[in-house]
Design a protein around this motif. Structure first.
Motif, PDB file in Angstrom:
ATOM      1  N   UNK A 173      -3.861  13.060   1.759  1.00 45.23           N
ATOM      2  CA  UNK A 173      -4.645  12.514   0.655  1.00 45.23           C
ATOM      3  C   UNK A 173      -6.101  12.391   1.076  1.00 45.23           C
ATOM      4  N   UNK A 174      -6.976  12.645   0.115  1.00 46.99           N
ATOM      5  CA  UNK A 174      -8.396  12.470   0.383  1.00 46.99           C
ATOM      6  C   UNK A 174      -8.901  11.299  -0.441  1.00 46.99           C
ATOM      7  N   UNK A 175     -10.093  10.840  -0.112  1.00 49.62           N
ATOM      8  CA  UNK A 175     -10.733   9.763  -0.872  1.00 49.62           C
ATOM      9  C   UNK A 175     -10.836  10.168  -2.349  1.00 49.62           C
ATOM     10  N   UNK A 176     -11.111  11.451  -2.547  1.00 49.82           N
ATOM     11  CA  UNK A 176     -11.275  11.972  -3.904  1.00 49.82           C
ATOM     12  C   UNK A 176      -9.993  11.784  -4.731  1.00 49.82           C
ATOM     13  N   UNK A 177      -8.847  11.931  -4.082  1.00 49.29           N
ATOM     14  CA  UNK A 177      -7.574  11.756  -4.798  1.00 49.29           C
ATOM     15  C   UNK A 177      -7.452  10.334  -5.360  1.00 49.29           C
ATOM     16  N   UNK A 178      -7.963   9.362  -4.583  1.00 49.39           N
ATOM     17  CA  UNK A 178      -7.937   7.976  -5.049  1.00 49.39           C
ATOM     18  C   UNK A 178      -8.968   7.779  -6.157  1.00 49.39           C
ATOM     19  N   UNK A 179     -10.183   8.271  -5.910  1.00 47.61           N
ATOM     20  CA  UNK A 179     -11.264   8.086  -6.884  1.00 47.61           C
ATOM     21  C   UNK A 179     -10.906   8.703  -8.236  1.00 47.61           C
ATOM     22  N   UNK A 180     -10.196   9.804  -8.197  1.00 49.77           N
ATOM     23  CA  UNK A 180      -9.890  10.500  -9.452  1.00 49.77           C
ATOM     24  C   UNK A 180      -8.525  10.104 -10.014  1.00 49.77           C
ATOM     25  N   UNK A 181      -7.902   9.098  -9.407  1.00 53.05           N
ATOM     26  CA  UNK A 181      -6.674   8.546  -9.967  1.00 53.05           C
ATOM     27  C   UNK A 181      -5.462   9.453  -9.875  1.00 53.05           C
ATOM     28  N   UNK A 182      -5.459  10.364  -8.904  1.00 54.80           N
ATOM     29  CA  UNK A 182      -4.299  11.260  -8.764  1.00 54.80           C
ATOM     30  C   UNK A 182      -3.165  10.599  -7.978  1.00 54.80           C
ATOM     31  N   UNK A 183      -3.429   9.411  -7.492  1.00 53.61           N
ATOM     32  CA  UNK A 183      -2.457   8.715  -6.663  1.00 53.61           C
ATOM     33  C   UNK A 183      -2.237   7.334  -7.263  1.00 53.61           C
ATOM     34  N   UNK A 184      -1.006   6.853  -7.234  1.00 51.35           N
ATOM     35  CA  UNK A 184      -0.742   5.494  -7.704  1.00 51.35           C
ATOM     36  C   UNK A 184      -1.157   4.501  -6.615  1.00 51.35           C
ATOM     37  N   UNK A 185      -2.020   3.587  -6.939  1.00 46.67           N
ATOM     38  CA  UNK A 185      -2.424   2.590  -5.949  1.00 46.67           C
ATOM     39  C   UNK A 185      -2.847   1.311  -6.657  1.00 46.67           C
ATOM     40  N   UNK A 186      -2.959   0.261  -5.862  1.00 49.04           N
ATOM     41  CA  UNK A 186      -3.414  -1.021  -6.400  1.00 49.04           C
ATOM     42  C   UNK A 186      -4.417  -1.626  -5.418  1.00 49.04           C
ATOM     43  N   UNK A 187      -5.304  -2.466  -5.907  1.00 52.90           N
ATOM     44  CA  UNK A 187      -6.200  -3.196  -5.007  1.00 52.90           C
ATOM     45  C   UNK A 187      -5.838  -4.670  -5.086  1.00 52.90           C
ATOM     46  N   UNK A 188      -6.077  -5.375  -4.000  1.00 50.40           N
ATOM     47  CA  UNK A 188      -5.681  -6.767  -3.905  1.00 50.40           C
ATOM     48  C   UNK A 188      -6.660  -7.510  -3.004  1.00 50.40           C
ATOM     49  N   UNK A 189      -7.225  -8.591  -3.505  1.00 51.64           N
ATOM     50  CA  UNK A 189      -8.113  -9.424  -2.683  1.00 51.64           C
ATOM     51  C   UNK A 189      -7.305 -10.596  -2.145  1.00 51.64           C
ATOM     52  N   UNK A 190      -7.027 -10.617  -0.856  1.00 53.69           N
ATOM     53  CA  UNK A 190      -6.232 -11.731  -0.314  1.00 53.69           C
ATOM     54  C   UNK A 190      -7.014 -13.043  -0.397  1.00 53.69           C
ATOM     55  N   UNK A 191      -6.310 -14.101  -0.731  1.00 58.04           N
ATOM     56  CA  UNK A 191      -6.916 -15.434  -0.742  1.00 58.04           C
ATOM     57  C   UNK A 191      -6.603 -16.084   0.605  1.00 58.04           C
ATOM     58  N   UNK A 192      -7.334 -15.652   1.614  1.00 58.92           N
ATOM     59  CA  UNK A 192      -7.017 -16.089   2.975  1.00 58.92           C
ATOM     60  C   UNK A 192      -7.797 -17.357   3.300  1.00 58.92           C
ATOM     61  N   UNK A 193      -7.085 -18.413   3.637  1.00 58.24           N
ATOM     62  CA  UNK A 193      -7.744 -19.668   4.008  1.00 58.24           C
ATOM     63  C   UNK A 193      -7.381 -20.003   5.446  1.00 58.24           C
ATOM     64  N   UNK A 194      -8.381 -20.347   6.207  1.00 56.64           N
ATOM     65  CA  UNK A 194      -8.157 -20.640   7.612  1.00 56.64           C
ATOM     66  C   UNK A 194      -8.509 -22.080   7.917  1.00 56.64           C
ATOM     67  N   UNK A 195      -7.694 -22.732   8.677  1.00 57.30           N
ATOM     68  CA  UNK A 195      -8.049 -24.034   9.224  1.00 57.30           C
ATOM     69  C   UNK A 195      -8.158 -23.819  10.724  1.00 57.30           C
ATOM     70  N   UNK A 196      -9.364 -23.852  11.234  1.00 57.35           N
ATOM     71  CA  UNK A 196      -9.570 -23.526  12.638  1.00 57.35           C
ATOM     72  C   UNK A 196      -9.691 -24.791  13.440  1.00 57.35           C
ATOM     73  N   UNK A 197      -8.917 -24.909  14.461  1.00 64.43           N
ATOM     74  CA  UNK A 197      -8.948 -26.074  15.314  1.00 64.43           C
ATOM     75  C   UNK A 197      -9.497 -25.673  16.668  1.00 64.43           C
TER      76      UNK A 197
END
Ligand SMILES: [Zn+2]
Length: 177
Positions: free
Chosen positions: A13-37
């Protein structure tokens, strides 16, 4: 077909395949919360910085007093034993004249990062900080320095609660010792 696709059959697969929607994909922004000790040793170290004090840990077996403090002696392979307040003075072990900032911007007046052996800690035990109130050409290994603290209301429990270390004058040496 490249040698690689022969080795691993499939469709590359190339980047172009994603850009042109030839591949099924999803995007997801993780809600990552950190408590650093910071942990027990560094937690206390930072809290004491807010109080305007340097603190180390002592190992009774090898008798070393360590700064920054740690709860475990890497020499003796055992827990360290006690807290020890140290002075906010020390000796320059090594330094550098640095003409770029941490984010790689050129500066005309150099920053002077230095490793400072802290008084009251074992030989060679020190912290890295900046030197100030000194001309770059006057900095020497072995130079005696003292911490310049931020005013208490501006401290936040960080190593930057010390603004920098400045050379000790004869007057400040007599006052502090
Ligand atoms: Zn030890």
């Amino acid at each position: 077909m490249t040698a690689k696709s022969k080795e691993f059959p499939g469709t590359a697969l190339s980047r172009k395949d994603f850009e042109e929607g030839r591949v099924l994909f999803t995007t997801w922004d993780p809600n990552a919360r950190y408590a650093w000790d910071a942990g027990v040793a560094i937690g206390r170290y930072l809290a004491e910085l807010k109080n305007g004090r340097l603190i180390g840990r002592k190992c009774r077996k090898c008798r070393r007093i360590m700064i920054p403090p740690r709860m475990f002696c890497e020499h003796c392979f055992r827990p360290t034993d006690e807290w020890v307040y140290l002075q906010d003075t020390g000796t320059v072990l090594t330094f550098s004249l640095c003409y770029v900032t941490w984010d790689v911007k050129r500066v005309k007046e150099p920053l002077i990062p230095a490793v400072i052996e802290i008084d009251g800690a074992s030989k060679g035990m020190g912290i890295m900080h900046l030197l100030g109130e000194v001309e770059p050409e006057e900095v020497k290994i072995g130079m005696r320095v003292k911490a310049v603290w931020k005013p208490p209301e501006e401290r936040e429990g960080a190593i930057t609660d010390i603004k920098y270390f400045k050379p000790m004058t004869n007057a400040s040496m007599t006052n502090d010792q």
